[in-house]
Motif scaffolding. Structure first.
Motif, PDB file in Angstrom:
ATOM      1  N   ILE A  42     -46.554  31.109  91.323  1.00 45.62           N
ATOM      2  CA  ILE A  42     -46.685  29.939  92.196  1.00 45.62           C
ATOM      3  C   ILE A  42     -45.740  30.040  93.390  1.00 45.62           C
ATOM      4  N   HIS A  43     -46.217  29.709  94.581  1.00 45.78           N
ATOM      5  CA  HIS A  43     -45.326  29.489  95.717  1.00 45.78           C
ATOM      6  C   HIS A  43     -45.101  27.982  95.876  1.00 45.78           C
ATOM      7  N   GLY A  44     -46.174  27.233  95.955  1.00 42.40           N
ATOM      8  CA  GLY A  44     -45.965  25.795  96.063  1.00 42.40           C
ATOM      9  C   GLY A  44     -47.248  25.012  96.096  1.00 42.40           C
ATOM     10  N   LEU A  45     -47.087  23.704  96.025  1.00 44.85           N
ATOM     11  CA  LEU A  45     -48.183  22.744  96.105  1.00 44.85           C
ATOM     12  C   LEU A  45     -47.860  21.897  97.327  1.00 44.85           C
ATOM     13  N   TRP A  46     -48.654  22.093  98.401  1.00 38.81           N
ATOM     14  CA  TRP A  46     -48.264  21.592  99.721  1.00 38.81           C
ATOM     15  C   TRP A  46     -49.220  20.522 100.246  1.00 38.81           C
ATOM     16  N   PRO A  47     -48.748  19.289 100.389  1.00 40.66           N
ATOM     17  CA  PRO A  47     -49.565  18.257 101.025  1.00 40.66           C
ATOM     18  C   PRO A  47     -49.951  18.685 102.445  1.00 40.66           C
ATOM     19  N   ASN A  48     -51.171  18.366 102.853  1.00 43.86           N
ATOM     20  CA  ASN A  48     -51.681  18.815 104.148  1.00 43.86           C
ATOM     21  C   ASN A  48     -52.619  17.773 104.736  1.00 43.86           C
ATOM     22  N   TYR A  49     -52.728  17.779 106.050  1.00 40.85           N
ATOM     23  CA  TYR A  49     -53.708  16.938 106.740  1.00 40.85           C
ATOM     24  C   TYR A  49     -54.941  17.759 107.096  1.00 40.85           C
ATOM     25  N   LYS A  53     -52.210  20.050 110.274  1.00 39.37           N
ATOM     26  CA  LYS A  53     -50.770  19.763 110.225  1.00 39.37           C
ATOM     27  C   LYS A  53     -50.389  19.292 108.836  1.00 39.37           C
ATOM     28  N   TRP A  54     -49.102  19.141 108.624  1.00 38.10           N
ATOM     29  CA  TRP A  54     -48.656  18.662 107.317  1.00 38.10           C
ATOM     30  C   TRP A  54     -47.342  17.888 107.420  1.00 38.10           C
ATOM     31  N   PRO A  55     -47.133  16.975 106.473  1.00 41.31           N
ATOM     32  CA  PRO A  55     -45.841  16.293 106.380  1.00 41.31           C
ATOM     33  C   PRO A  55     -44.849  17.159 105.607  1.00 41.31           C
ATOM     34  N   MET A  99     -38.101  19.537  97.782  1.00 40.06           N
ATOM     35  CA  MET A  99     -37.603  18.773  98.927  1.00 40.06           C
ATOM     36  C   MET A  99     -38.603  18.790 100.079  1.00 40.06           C
ATOM     37  N   LYS A 100     -39.111  20.019 100.396  1.00 41.93           N
ATOM     38  CA  LYS A 100     -39.954  20.152 101.581  1.00 41.93           C
ATOM     39  C   LYS A 100     -41.347  19.566 101.350  1.00 41.93           C
ATOM     40  N   HIS A 101     -41.944  19.892 100.211  1.00 39.52           N
ATOM     41  CA  HIS A 101     -43.346  19.515  99.974  1.00 39.52           C
ATOM     42  C   HIS A 101     -43.492  18.437  98.900  1.00 39.52           C
ATOM     43  N   GLY A 102     -42.741  18.607  97.811  1.00 36.55           N
ATOM     44  CA  GLY A 102     -42.899  17.693  96.669  1.00 36.55           C
ATOM     45  C   GLY A 102     -42.614  16.252  97.025  1.00 36.55           C
ATOM     46  N   PHE A 193     -59.007  25.670 106.571  1.00 35.25           N
ATOM     47  CA  PHE A 193     -58.196  26.803 106.126  1.00 35.25           C
ATOM     48  C   PHE A 193     -56.998  26.956 107.053  1.00 35.25           C
ATOM     49  N   PRO A 194     -55.920  27.554 106.533  1.00 35.84           N
ATOM     50  CA  PRO A 194     -54.755  27.777 107.402  1.00 35.84           C
ATOM     51  C   PRO A 194     -55.129  28.674 108.582  1.00 35.84           C
ATOM     52  N   HIS A 195     -54.426  28.529 109.676  1.00 36.81           N
ATOM     53  CA  HIS A 195     -54.748  29.302 110.885  1.00 36.81           C
ATOM     54  C   HIS A 195     -53.897  30.568 110.983  1.00 36.81           C
TER      55      HIS A 195
HETATM   56  P1  5GP Z   1     -44.919  30.950 106.977  1.00 39.53           P
HETATM   57  O1  5GP Z   1     -44.487  30.776 108.385  1.00 39.53           O
HETATM   58  O2  5GP Z   1     -44.082  31.908 106.206  1.00 39.53           O
HETATM   59  O3  5GP Z   1     -46.384  31.127 106.808  1.00 39.53           O
HETATM   60  O4  5GP Z   1     -44.643  29.546 106.302  1.00 39.53           O
HETATM   61  C1  5GP Z   1     -43.343  29.025 106.205  1.00 39.53           C
HETATM   62  C2  5GP Z   1     -43.386  27.736 105.426  1.00 39.53           C
HETATM   63  O5  5GP Z   1     -44.069  26.728 106.159  1.00 39.53           O
HETATM   64  C3  5GP Z   1     -44.155  27.807 104.112  1.00 39.53           C
HETATM   65  O6  5GP Z   1     -43.343  28.257 103.077  1.00 39.53           O
HETATM   66  C4  5GP Z   1     -44.546  26.387 103.900  1.00 39.53           C
HETATM   67  O7  5GP Z   1     -43.450  25.654 103.403  1.00 39.53           O
HETATM   68  C5  5GP Z   1     -44.841  25.932 105.285  1.00 39.53           C
HETATM   69  N1  5GP Z   1     -46.262  26.132 105.623  1.00 39.53           N
HETATM   70  C6  5GP Z   1     -46.818  27.189 106.282  1.00 39.53           C
HETATM   71  N2  5GP Z   1     -48.122  27.004 106.466  1.00 39.53           N
HETATM   72  C7  5GP Z   1     -48.426  25.804 105.916  1.00 39.53           C
HETATM   73  C8  5GP Z   1     -49.625  25.061 105.824  1.00 39.53           C
HETATM   74  O8  5GP Z   1     -50.701  25.447 106.305  1.00 39.53           O
HETATM   75  N3  5GP Z   1     -49.521  23.868 105.179  1.00 39.53           N
HETATM   76  C9  5GP Z   1     -48.364  23.395 104.672  1.00 39.53           C
HETATM   77  N4  5GP Z   1     -48.369  22.210 104.055  1.00 39.53           N
HETATM   78  N5  5GP Z   1     -47.206  24.069 104.761  1.00 39.53           N
HETATM   79  C10 5GP Z   1     -47.236  25.249 105.374  1.00 39.53           C
END
Ligand code: 5GP
Ligand code: 5GP
Ligand code: 5GP
Length: 216
Positions: A42-49, A53-55, A99-102, A193-195
């Motif tokens: 696991i890396h993380g569970l990340w809230p997203n818009y 963008k994301w909080p 802290m960052k995502h949770g 999807f992420p960019h």
């Molecule tokens: P990187 O620049 O290494 O892709 O991402 C650095 C950090 O930014 C990640 O570990 C994560 O915390 C956050 N991050 C990067 N991309 C995303 C995304 O698309 N959504 C969210 N919620 N966080 C992201």
């Protein structure tokens, strides 16, 4: 906790392939508990818009309370190891993710970690890839599409594959993103999807053998 901290659209559930974290020019450090299994972690569970963008850091006052997750620690050491240097026990990584995502997830600390562990089990990534004949192997190249299809066949939803580059310049599977609904109950189709994290069309899926990395 203010209402705004739960104001997001979905989660990215992000898993990493440890061999690909370790075989880059930057290398890695094994956790104190030893070399992780050859499995996604696991890396993380990340809230997203939905706009991409994301909080983050929704409660600057909070910190990881290890006593809340004491009975999860051994499972987290196995399924959520930290490969960053210097070697650690994982607490820094978990604390960073919390802290960052949770803190933006609307979940309590314990539920946040338990939920991520449950989704790792449910996703069963390595087995789904093996079922499609996709094995971690040096010198073998797979199309991103075949990897996505294997995971989609197992999970029911198309993942996003992020690649990185090993010390020899080969593009390889680094992270797999699946999406989860905002109540953290089920996998869903990703709203976006992420960019900007493209793969080449043919990528490697490296094994995690002990000769593949430098440990400091
Ligand atoms: P990187 O620049 O290494 O892709 O991402 C650095 C950090 O930014 C990640 O570990 C994560 O915390 C956050 N991050 C990067 N991309 C995303 C995304 O698309 N959504 C969210 N919620 N966080 C992201
Ligand atoms: P993000 O902010 O991108 O969610 O998390 C990345 C942060 O966690 C970085 O500061 C990175 O050094 C640290 N970290 C610790 N262990 C790991 C690991 O095993 N994988 C990744 N991707 N980041 C880790
Ligand atoms: P599209 O225009 O369909 O968004 O992107 C096409 C390109 O993206 C192709 O090179 C294809 O191999 C790549 N691609 C397709 N799916 C993924 C994925 O999940 N991750 C990454 N990084 N690239 C992808």
């Amino acid at each position: 906790v203010c209402a705004a901290s739960q104001d997001f659209d979905f989660f990215y559930f992000v898993q990493q392939w440890p061999a690909s974290y370790c075989d880059t020019r930057r290398s890695c450090c094994y956790p104190f508990t030893g070399k992780p299994d050859e499995d996604f972690s696991i890396h993380g569970l990340w809230p997203n818009y939905e706009n991409g963008k994301w909080p983050q850091n929704c409660d600057p006052e909070s910190s990881l309370d290890e006593s809340e997750i004491s009975d999860l620690i051994s499972t987290m050491e196995k399924n959520w190891p930290s490969l960053a240097c210097p070697s650690s026990d994982g607490v820094r990584f978990w604390s960073h993710e919390w802290m960052k995502h949770g803190t933006c997830s609307g979940l309590g600390e314990r539920a946040y970690f338990q939920t991520a562990l449950d989704f790792k089990n449910k996703s069963n990534l390595l087995q789904n890839l093996k079922n499609a004949g996709i094995h971690p192997r040096n010198g073998e190249h797979y199309s991103v599409e075949s990897i996505k299809k294997a995971i989609e066949d197992g999970v029911g939803h198309t993942p996003f594959i992020e690649c990185n580059v090993d010390s020899q310049g080969n593009h390889q599977v680094y992270q797999v993103y699946l999406c989860v609904d905002s109540s953290a109950s089920n996998f869903i189709d990703c709203p976006v999807f992420p960019h900007g994290r493209r793969c080449g069309s043919k990528i490697e899926f490296p094994p995690f053998s002990s000769t593949d990395h430098d440990d400091f």
